[in-house]
Design an enzyme around this catalytic site. Sequence first.
Site, PDB file in Angstrom:
ATOM      1  N   ARG A 100      -7.338  14.013  53.010  1.00  0.00           N
ATOM      2  CA  ARG A 100      -7.725  12.911  52.125  1.00  0.00           C
ATOM      3  C   ARG A 100      -6.526  12.091  51.672  1.00  0.00           C
ATOM      4  O   ARG A 100      -6.601  11.361  50.677  1.00  0.00           O
ATOM      5  CB  ARG A 100      -8.464  13.449  50.917  1.00  0.00           C
ATOM      6  CG  ARG A 100      -7.681  14.523  50.178  1.00  0.00           C
ATOM      7  CD  ARG A 100      -8.359  14.821  48.914  1.00  0.00           C
ATOM      8  NE  ARG A 100      -7.811  16.028  48.311  1.00  0.00           N
ATOM      9  CZ  ARG A 100      -8.116  16.417  47.105  1.00  0.00           C
ATOM     10  NH1 ARG A 100      -8.959  15.695  46.393  1.00  0.00           N
ATOM     11  NH2 ARG A 100      -7.614  17.512  46.600  1.00  0.00           N
ATOM     12  N   LYS A 115      -3.865   9.015  48.131  1.00  0.00           N
ATOM     13  CA  LYS A 115      -4.610  10.282  48.069  1.00  0.00           C
ATOM     14  C   LYS A 115      -6.004   9.998  47.521  1.00  0.00           C
ATOM     15  O   LYS A 115      -6.144   9.553  46.376  1.00  0.00           O
ATOM     16  CB  LYS A 115      -3.886  11.294  47.187  1.00  0.00           C
ATOM     17  CG  LYS A 115      -4.559  12.657  47.164  1.00  0.00           C
ATOM     18  CD  LYS A 115      -3.676  13.704  46.553  1.00  0.00           C
ATOM     19  CE  LYS A 115      -4.397  15.044  46.428  1.00  0.00           C
ATOM     20  NZ  LYS A 115      -3.556  16.053  45.804  1.00  0.00           N
ATOM     21  N   ASP A 127     -14.880  15.338  51.755  1.00  0.00           N
ATOM     22  CA  ASP A 127     -15.296  13.931  51.735  1.00  0.00           C
ATOM     23  C   ASP A 127     -14.122  12.955  51.739  1.00  0.00           C
ATOM     24  O   ASP A 127     -14.317  11.744  51.684  1.00  0.00           O
ATOM     25  CB  ASP A 127     -16.201  13.667  50.521  1.00  0.00           C
ATOM     26  CG  ASP A 127     -15.510  14.021  49.209  1.00  0.00           C
ATOM     27  OD1 ASP A 127     -14.299  14.343  49.234  1.00  0.00           O
ATOM     28  OD2 ASP A 127     -16.177  13.973  48.161  1.00  0.00           O
ATOM     29  N   GLY A 128     -12.913  13.472  51.739  1.00  0.00           N
ATOM     30  CA  GLY A 128     -11.747  12.575  51.775  1.00  0.00           C
ATOM     31  C   GLY A 128     -11.447  11.917  50.435  1.00  0.00           C
ATOM     32  O   GLY A 128     -10.608  11.023  50.357  1.00  0.00           O
ATOM     33  N   ARG A 178       0.811   7.776  45.975  1.00  0.00           N
ATOM     34  CA  ARG A 178       1.950   8.645  45.712  1.00  0.00           C
ATOM     35  C   ARG A 178       3.061   8.417  46.733  1.00  0.00           C
ATOM     36  O   ARG A 178       2.806   7.922  47.835  1.00  0.00           O
ATOM     37  CB  ARG A 178       1.522  10.112  45.635  1.00  0.00           C
ATOM     38  CG  ARG A 178       0.777  10.635  46.834  1.00  0.00           C
ATOM     39  CD  ARG A 178       0.331  12.083  46.626  1.00  0.00           C
ATOM     40  NE  ARG A 178      -0.033  12.690  47.898  1.00  0.00           N
ATOM     41  CZ  ARG A 178      -0.301  13.971  48.074  1.00  0.00           C
ATOM     42  NH1 ARG A 178      -0.254  14.804  47.048  1.00  0.00           N
ATOM     43  NH2 ARG A 178      -0.619  14.441  49.261  1.00  0.00           N
ATOM     44  N   ARG A 185       5.800  19.556  55.545  1.00  0.00           N
ATOM     45  CA  ARG A 185       5.514  20.834  54.877  1.00  0.00           C
ATOM     46  C   ARG A 185       5.956  21.998  55.761  1.00  0.00           C
ATOM     47  O   ARG A 185       6.094  21.821  56.975  1.00  0.00           O
ATOM     48  CB  ARG A 185       4.003  20.924  54.625  1.00  0.00           C
ATOM     49  CG  ARG A 185       3.519  19.826  53.698  1.00  0.00           C
ATOM     50  CD  ARG A 185       2.142  19.290  54.113  1.00  0.00           C
ATOM     51  NE  ARG A 185       1.837  18.041  53.397  1.00  0.00           N
ATOM     52  CZ  ARG A 185       1.296  17.988  52.196  1.00  0.00           C
ATOM     53  NH1 ARG A 185       0.925  19.096  51.595  1.00  0.00           N
ATOM     54  NH2 ARG A 185       1.082  16.834  51.588  1.00  0.00           N
ATOM     55  N   ASP A 254       1.174  25.183  53.280  1.00  0.00           N
ATOM     56  CA  ASP A 254       0.933  23.752  53.487  1.00  0.00           C
ATOM     57  C   ASP A 254       1.275  22.951  52.228  1.00  0.00           C
ATOM     58  O   ASP A 254       1.330  21.725  52.273  1.00  0.00           O
ATOM     59  CB  ASP A 254      -0.525  23.484  53.903  1.00  0.00           C
ATOM     60  CG  ASP A 254      -1.529  24.163  52.998  1.00  0.00           C
ATOM     61  OD1 ASP A 254      -1.520  25.412  52.952  1.00  0.00           O
ATOM     62  OD2 ASP A 254      -2.303  23.467  52.327  1.00  0.00           O
ATOM     63  N   ASN A 255       1.515  23.639  51.128  1.00  0.00           N
ATOM     64  CA  ASN A 255       1.912  22.942  49.898  1.00  0.00           C
ATOM     65  C   ASN A 255       3.388  23.151  49.593  1.00  0.00           C
ATOM     66  O   ASN A 255       3.826  22.939  48.470  1.00  0.00           O
ATOM     67  CB  ASN A 255       1.067  23.421  48.717  1.00  0.00           C
ATOM     68  CG  ASN A 255      -0.375  22.967  48.824  1.00  0.00           C
ATOM     69  OD1 ASN A 255      -0.665  21.987  49.511  1.00  0.00           O
ATOM     70  ND2 ASN A 255      -1.280  23.651  48.154  1.00  0.00           N
ATOM     71  N   ASP A 264       1.814  18.387  45.910  1.00  0.00           N
ATOM     72  CA  ASP A 264       0.392  18.731  45.841  1.00  0.00           C
ATOM     73  C   ASP A 264       0.031  19.435  44.532  1.00  0.00           C
ATOM     74  O   ASP A 264      -0.132  20.658  44.474  1.00  0.00           O
ATOM     75  CB  ASP A 264      -0.028  19.579  47.049  1.00  0.00           C
ATOM     76  CG  ASP A 264      -0.179  18.725  48.301  1.00  0.00           C
ATOM     77  OD1 ASP A 264       0.294  17.572  48.289  1.00  0.00           O
ATOM     78  OD2 ASP A 264      -0.757  19.198  49.284  1.00  0.00           O
TER      79      ASP A 264
HETATM   80  P1  AMP Z   1      -5.072  21.229  48.699  1.00  0.00           P
HETATM   81  O1  AMP Z   1      -5.636  22.478  48.119  1.00  0.00           O
HETATM   82  O2  AMP Z   1      -5.399  19.977  47.898  1.00  0.00           O
HETATM   83  O3  AMP Z   1      -3.612  21.335  48.995  1.00  0.00           O
HETATM   84  O4  AMP Z   1      -5.831  21.004  50.086  1.00  0.00           O
HETATM   85  C1  AMP Z   1      -5.886  21.922  51.147  1.00  0.00           C
HETATM   86  C2  AMP Z   1      -6.418  21.247  52.372  1.00  0.00           C
HETATM   87  O5  AMP Z   1      -7.751  20.780  52.149  1.00  0.00           O
HETATM   88  C3  AMP Z   1      -5.626  20.021  52.827  1.00  0.00           C
HETATM   89  O6  AMP Z   1      -5.677  19.987  54.224  1.00  0.00           O
HETATM   90  C4  AMP Z   1      -6.393  18.889  52.209  1.00  0.00           C
HETATM   91  O7  AMP Z   1      -6.203  17.672  52.887  1.00  0.00           O
HETATM   92  C5  AMP Z   1      -7.831  19.380  52.353  1.00  0.00           C
HETATM   93  N1  AMP Z   1      -8.735  18.787  51.336  1.00  0.00           N
HETATM   94  C6  AMP Z   1      -8.786  19.098  50.011  1.00  0.00           C
HETATM   95  N2  AMP Z   1      -9.744  18.378  49.396  1.00  0.00           N
HETATM   96  C7  AMP Z   1     -10.307  17.586  50.339  1.00  0.00           C
HETATM   97  C8  AMP Z   1     -11.359  16.613  50.351  1.00  0.00           C
HETATM   98  N3  AMP Z   1     -12.023  16.301  49.247  1.00  0.00           N
HETATM   99  N4  AMP Z   1     -11.645  16.019  51.522  1.00  0.00           N
HETATM  100  C9  AMP Z   1     -10.984  16.334  52.654  1.00  0.00           C
HETATM  101  N5  AMP Z   1     -10.006  17.227  52.730  1.00  0.00           N
HETATM  102  C10 AMP Z   1      -9.667  17.851  51.590  1.00  0.00           C
HETATM  103 MG    MG Z   2      -2.190  20.524  49.857  1.00  0.00          MG
END
Ligand code: AMP
Ligand code: MG
Length: 486
Positions: A100, A115, A127-128, A178, A185, A254-255, A264
């Site tokens: 997203r 973002k 949903d992005g 951002r 990462r 990944d963070n 993140d």
């Molecule tokens: P995060 O926990 O925010 O670091 O996200 C972990 C993974 O989930 C990353 O690949 C994000 O891009 C994906 N992600 C989190 N929320 C969404 C969302 N609402 N739509 C699409 N991808 C998401």
């Molecule tokens: Mg992340």
Amino acid sequence: MNICYYCFMKLNELKLTNPYLALPAECHDRVKPAPLKNPFLIHANEAVAEILGIDKEELHTGRFVDFANGAFQPEGSDTFAMCYAGHQFGFFVERLGDGRAINIGTLNGLHMQLKGAGQTKYSRSGDGRAVLRSSIREYLMSEAMHGLGIGTTRALALIGSEHSVYRQEWEKGAIVLRVSPSWVRFGTFEYFAHKKRFKELEALADYAIAESYPHLVGLEDTYALFFGEVVEKTARLMAEWQAVGFNHGVMNTDNMSIAGLTIDYGPYAFLDDYDAGYICNHTDQYGRYSFGNQPTIGEWNLRALMAALSPLIPREKMEERIAQYWKVYRQHYIQLMGRKLGFDTIQDGDLELIRHMLGTLQGLHMDYTLFFRTLSRYTGDRTDILKLGLYHQPMKDWLDDYDKRLLQNTSTPSEREERMLKLNPKFVLKNYMLQEVIDAAHEHDFAPLDALFRIAQDPYAEHPEFEHWADATPDVYKNRKLSCSS
Ligand code: AMP
Ligand code: MG
């Protein structure tokens, strides 16, 4: 970073570049942002606009809202999402990626991302989108970390909208524009290593070195040196989080930033009462990412990176580098804590004194930030410090040791006080404060957000108008957990 004060540009004069697109096609997904309905500006960050070279007057125009909404793309913008993998709570997920976040281009060495600007190839079932409350949290907290002098991504703008987004209920979508000098990462490397795409892995390493460690370009043993610097930066970042009392909450690989930045922002928290075992993330059942476990996880994550880099660097060379992790961490942590305590230099026995202090704070349920701010003004009269806890004896015992230790200082007490007030923030953005801002924002009142933003930028200043936020956290809000839903 060079700031040219005479060449601030209008949005339609910007010329963006996209250095990441020079990497092989597997590294990204070229995707267009999907703008939100009826967007409006909530806040813009003039300090970041200045670094980017954007004319501040532009921040209050309709075009700027379109820019932050992905509806206006300046010259050179070629939008894309980045691909990565990652270990989530210890388990490998072979493809994650920006689900997203959409990159819109680079200016003055800062890569801009939207973002919450819609789906990409990496969205999986998501949903992005990003909702207003989580976007406010990221927008404010990244600025607060910068204000505290801790490496972090930042943000140029926060926009709200009338776009409905479903989480546990219907909410409104928002976007954080951002910026970061790097969005690479640990998990970006893991993606290519897992796929055995070693050419791409090498290209990515060259890219990351040129971007974040340019002094290593062209040296013999560049890759091993690169890994060594990532180890060092990560160790230092962990020490900074621990010293300031920051719990990230989702330290998946990944963070983890290859440039050693805080990235993140999800269910993070600043400590209220000191508690080494505090877990801010409500889905973190076993406390993998608890406050006290962060430095250990920093090393665990570096070992995951080490495995990913093994096609490029001999294992023994990486072992040599990672063996430095705890040494760098401890040294930096003791330095930071010694400064917070007002010591001129670090001496033998300081680590024991720090441990004794942490145990005392934990036992007395004392507010971590308020303790150091109060200690900054300590003159030998113990009243204000003892007042912070219900029982006095444990703190009296510690203060006896502290008094003795202060005798080793050669600086005067007033010099110590002045120094400590510049190192021990009066304010950190605690979750209950952020919640006040979010509740007001849901009523379209953004004044509290602006107030917290000003505090975030200068957390050491007195800000007498916000005195109520400098107190210990009210009991009902202390040491709560936050949901990951964002
Ligand atoms: P995060 O926990 O925010 O670091 O996200 C972990 C993974 O989930 C990353 O690949 C994000 O891009 C994906 N992600 C989190 N929320 C969404 C969302 N609402 N739509 C699409 N991808 C998401
Ligand atoms: Mg992340």
